[in-house]
Scaffold this motif. Structure first.
Motif, PDB file in Angstrom:
ATOM      1  N   ILE A 179       0.655  -0.812  -0.132  1.00 62.70           N
ATOM      2  CA  ILE A 179       0.034  -0.034   0.305  1.00 62.70           C
ATOM      3  C   ILE A 179       1.141   0.917  -0.404  1.00 62.70           C
ATOM      4  N   ASP A 180       0.642   1.960  -1.019  1.00 58.10           N
ATOM      5  CA  ASP A 180       1.770   3.178  -0.931  1.00 58.10           C
ATOM      6  C   ASP A 180       0.757   4.091  -0.104  1.00 58.10           C
ATOM      7  N   ARG A 181       1.069   4.589   0.303  1.00 62.86           N
ATOM      8  CA  ARG A 181       0.618   5.685   2.215  1.00 62.86           C
ATOM      9  C   ARG A 181       0.927   6.957   1.379  1.00 62.86           C
ATOM     10  N   ALA A 182       2.051   7.917   1.203  1.00 62.11           N
ATOM     11  CA  ALA A 182       2.599   8.651  -0.449  1.00 62.11           C
ATOM     12  C   ALA A 182       0.988   9.175  -1.367  1.00 62.11           C
ATOM     13  N   ALA A 183       0.520   8.498  -1.907  1.00 65.93           N
ATOM     14  CA  ALA A 183      -0.274   8.483  -2.587  1.00 65.93           C
ATOM     15  C   ALA A 183      -1.806   7.775  -2.008  1.00 65.93           C
ATOM     16  N   LEU A 184      -2.151   8.129  -0.984  1.00 67.48           N
ATOM     17  CA  LEU A 184      -3.224   8.042  -1.026  1.00 67.48           C
ATOM     18  C   LEU A 184      -3.524   9.428  -0.159  1.00 67.48           C
ATOM     19  N   LEU A 185      -1.990  10.500   0.627  1.00 68.70           N
ATOM     20  CA  LEU A 185      -2.746  11.746   0.499  1.00 68.70           C
ATOM     21  C   LEU A 185      -2.395  12.434  -0.998  1.00 68.70           C
ATOM     22  N   HIS A 186      -2.831  12.226  -1.991  1.00 65.71           N
ATOM     23  CA  HIS A 186      -2.405  12.935  -3.059  1.00 65.71           C
ATOM     24  C   HIS A 186      -3.663  13.549  -3.144  1.00 65.71           C
ATOM     25  N   ASP A 193      -2.650   6.535  -8.625  1.00 67.40           N
ATOM     26  CA  ASP A 193      -2.391   5.518  -8.034  1.00 67.40           C
ATOM     27  C   ASP A 193      -2.329   5.521  -6.329  1.00 67.40           C
ATOM     28  N   ARG A 194      -3.442   6.325  -6.344  1.00 68.33           N
ATOM     29  CA  ARG A 194      -4.592   7.458  -5.200  1.00 68.33           C
ATOM     30  C   ARG A 194      -5.598   5.685  -4.709  1.00 68.33           C
ATOM     31  N   VAL A 195      -6.183   6.029  -6.274  1.00 69.68           N
ATOM     32  CA  VAL A 195      -7.340   4.908  -6.717  1.00 69.68           C
ATOM     33  C   VAL A 195      -6.646   3.414  -6.198  1.00 69.68           C
ATOM     34  N   ASP A 196      -5.087   3.196  -7.079  1.00 69.91           N
ATOM     35  CA  ASP A 196      -5.259   1.814  -6.951  1.00 69.91           C
ATOM     36  C   ASP A 196      -4.959   1.312  -4.839  1.00 69.91           C
ATOM     37  N   ALA A 197      -4.007   2.499  -3.874  1.00 67.70           N
ATOM     38  CA  ALA A 197      -3.566   2.588  -2.716  1.00 67.70           C
ATOM     39  C   ALA A 197      -5.338   2.667  -1.875  1.00 67.70           C
ATOM     40  N   LEU A 252     -11.765   8.310   6.180  1.00 71.60           N
ATOM     41  CA  LEU A 252     -11.222   9.294   6.545  1.00 71.60           C
ATOM     42  C   LEU A 252     -10.163   9.935   5.600  1.00 71.60           C
ATOM     43  N   LEU A 253     -10.099   8.872   4.688  1.00 70.61           N
ATOM     44  CA  LEU A 253      -8.909   8.987   3.387  1.00 70.61           C
ATOM     45  C   LEU A 253      -9.994   9.679   2.341  1.00 70.61           C
ATOM     46  N   ALA A 254     -10.907   8.919   1.870  1.00 64.45           N
ATOM     47  CA  ALA A 254     -11.494   9.306   0.677  1.00 64.45           C
ATOM     48  C   ALA A 254     -12.778  10.687   0.555  1.00 64.45           C
ATOM     49  N   ASP A 255     -13.188  10.620   2.152  1.00 69.05           N
ATOM     50  CA  ASP A 255     -14.255  11.299   2.031  1.00 69.05           C
ATOM     51  C   ASP A 255     -13.790  12.593   2.399  1.00 69.05           C
ATOM     52  N   PHE A 256     -12.778  13.521   2.091  1.00 73.65           N
ATOM     53  CA  PHE A 256     -11.857  14.738   2.278  1.00 73.65           C
ATOM     54  C   PHE A 256     -11.261  15.449   1.837  1.00 73.65           C
ATOM     55  N   PRO A 257     -10.669  16.367   1.155  1.00 72.80           N
ATOM     56  CA  PRO A 257      -9.585  17.125   0.455  1.00 72.80           C
ATOM     57  C   PRO A 257      -8.584  16.532   1.514  1.00 72.80           C
ATOM     58  N   THR A 258      -7.106  15.659   0.914  1.00 73.92           N
ATOM     59  CA  THR A 258      -6.223  15.478   2.113  1.00 73.92           C
ATOM     60  C   THR A 258      -5.857  16.831   1.865  1.00 73.92           C
ATOM     61  N   SER A 259      -5.662  17.812   0.813  1.00 76.65           N
ATOM     62  CA  SER A 259      -4.705  19.985   1.092  1.00 76.65           C
ATOM     63  C   SER A 259      -5.237  20.148   2.450  1.00 76.65           C
ATOM     64  N   GLU A 260      -6.589  19.424   2.962  1.00 78.07           N
ATOM     65  CA  GLU A 260      -7.267  19.944   4.049  1.00 78.07           C
ATOM     66  C   GLU A 260      -7.686  19.295   5.399  1.00 78.07           C
ATOM     67  N   ASN A 261      -7.096  17.996   5.625  1.00 80.11           N
ATOM     68  CA  ASN A 261      -7.069  16.957   6.180  1.00 80.11           C
ATOM     69  C   ASN A 261      -5.816  16.537   6.721  1.00 80.11           C
ATOM     70  N   TYR A 262      -5.953  17.342   7.940  1.00 76.80           N
ATOM     71  CA  TYR A 262      -4.791  16.658   8.917  1.00 76.80           C
ATOM     72  C   TYR A 262      -4.481  15.258   9.834  1.00 76.80           C
ATOM     73  N   PHE A 263      -6.001  15.068   9.822  1.00 76.33           N
ATOM     74  CA  PHE A 263      -6.369  13.683  10.768  1.00 76.33           C
ATOM     75  C   PHE A 263      -5.820  12.505   9.405  1.00 76.33           C
ATOM     76  N   ALA A 264      -5.536  12.788   8.675  1.00 79.84           N
ATOM     77  CA  ALA A 264      -5.710  11.769   6.887  1.00 79.84           C
ATOM     78  C   ALA A 264      -3.753  12.189   6.965  1.00 79.84           C
ATOM     79  N   TRP A 265      -3.270  12.985   7.189  1.00 77.36           N
ATOM     80  CA  TRP A 265      -1.647  13.187   6.888  1.00 77.36           C
ATOM     81  C   TRP A 265      -1.247  12.059   7.954  1.00 77.36           C
ATOM     82  N   GLN A 266      -2.080  12.761  10.260  1.00 73.43           N
ATOM     83  CA  GLN A 266      -1.511  11.830  11.037  1.00 73.43           C
ATOM     84  C   GLN A 266      -1.604  10.553  10.459  1.00 73.43           C
ATOM     85  N   ALA A 267      -2.639  10.059  10.159  1.00 79.29           N
ATOM     86  CA  ALA A 267      -2.936   8.566  10.219  1.00 79.29           C
ATOM     87  C   ALA A 267      -2.038   7.935   9.090  1.00 79.29           C
TER      88      ALA A 267
END
Length: 403
Positions: A179-186, A193-197, A252-267
């Protein structure tokens, strides 16, 4: 004292013979540093509460992020109450930082980046003298590696604590599953890559390994979830606990823009993307720094039981009570007493905000019908707050006012 307070909370007024091994283990576990960051969204909270300036707020402290962030609503006082003295030591350290640092860059380096070796000397010279004895004893104390705890801020603070360790283990599993964790924050939701992750995350949580792992009650201790709450969480979906965790992680990962979701970055990274005004809890944002410094004295840490503290306050003096998910721990009789205390100290317009691991509010159960008669759930704002909560880990958010 902390262990006794936590065990009392976990006991839920059951007979001594009914207290399980897991209950006792959790009471020992939870007196440690669990959360390096709180996992309830303060921006969603403030939008729900709609408090006028000069309000008195009582909240469970946890890591202190929300108690400090509520200062942006310009309250008169924020009482930050917690059973866990370790979490209060973290809040007190942040308050010391706001008194000691005159520039945002210094505050960010210590509490935002929290990974600079220079922070060791800063703690000793600038923050330690401003701490009370319990907080100083905790940060000066040594952990299992025999190193002082204040060095956490010199090597990546958010990697520490029970939750930080759990997230590190989850990263180890994810990396070995490709699982590409960096891609999840794209930032682009349609990025291949995000869709695949995301698909791989879905597959991992749908498999036998996660079902086996989630069957262990100790798994959720590092998330701060006691045995009683685990039952509520596991009972919320037809696929059991693993399926509930899958749904909430994907939200957490898919329903909010990752550019604004610091919870996703911490996860995904156990850090924030950087200083400034985006993708950060409000208290760490540069635009609020001067207000944080100016109003830090309005935050009062309190070590104790929330119900007992509310009983100590003058009648009709509190405008908002934020309970996080504490009622998931409680027996019905304890919940009734808590709301009686809120009724006594709450103002005519008092708002009560809390979250639940499942979807139902405890006040919607027949056994608490008498308590519920005096309170009205704001269904529309409760639903909207749940949709706005970027942490995505709870089953529901509930907002109540007096009838």
């Amino acid at each position: 004292m902390t262990e006794n307070l936590v065990l009392d909370a976990v006991r839920n007024r059951r007979d001594e013979a009914d207290i399980s091994f897991w209950d006792r283990l959790f009471a020992v576990w939870f007196q440690r540093l669990v959360y390096t960051q709180i996992w309830e969204d303060p921006v969603a909270d403030m939008a729900a509460l709609q408090l006028p300036e000069g309000s008195n707020i009582v909240t469970i402290s946890s890591g202190g992020c929300n108690a400090l962030s509520y200062l942006t609503a310009k309250p008169k006082q924020v009482y930050a109450v917690d059973l866990n003295e370790t979490h209060l030591a973290l809040l007190k350290l942040k308050l010391a930082g706001l008194r000691a640092y005159s520039t945002y860059g210094d505050f960010w380096r210590f509490f935002g980046a929290a990974d600079d070796p220079a922070n060791r000397a800063d703690y000793l010279a600038r923050l330690r003298p401003l701490l009370d004895e319990p907080a100083r004893r905790y940060w000066d104390g040594r952990d299992l590696t025999l190193q002082p705890r204040y060095r956490y801020f010199a090597d990546g603070f958010f990697r520490h604590g029970m939750l930080g360790g759990f997230i590190g283990f989850a990263h180890w599993v994810a990396d070995r599953c490709g699982i590409d964790r960096a891609a999840l924050l794209h930032p682009d939701p349609a990025n291949p890559d995000r869709v695949d992750a995301l698909l791989k995350v879905d597959t991992l949580f749908s498999g036998r390994f996660m079902r086996w792992l989630s069957a262990n009650p100790a798994l959720l201790f590092s998330l701060g979830i006691p045995p009683r709450q685990r039952v509520l969480l596991a009972g919320d979906g037809p696929g059991g606990l693993a399926d509930v965790l899958r749904q909430r992680l994907l939200r957490l990962l898919a329903d909010f823009p990752t550019s604004e979701n610091y919870f996703a970055w911490q996860a995904m990274q156990r850090r924030y993307p950087g200083p400034g005004n985006r993708c950060l809890p409000p208290y760490l944002q540069q635009r609020h720094f001067e207000q944080m410094r100016q109003d830090a004295g309005r935050v009062l840490p309190v070590h104790g039981n929330m119900r007992d503290f509310l009983r100590s306050l003058p009648r009709r003096s509190v405008d908002a009570v934020v309970l996080l998910d504490a009622q998931d721990w409680m027996a019905d009789a304890e919940i009734a007493e808590l709301w009686q205390a809120i009724d006594a100290c709450g103002s005519d317009q008092v708002r009560v905000l809390f979250r639940t691991a499942g979807t139902a509010s405890p006040l919607q159960t027949p056994v608490l019908g008498d308590v519920a008669k005096g309170w009205a759930r704001d269904d529309e704002r409760s639903a909207q707050t749940f949709e706005n909560d970027r942490s995505g880990i709870y089953g529901a958010v509930h907002l109540y006012q007096r009838r």
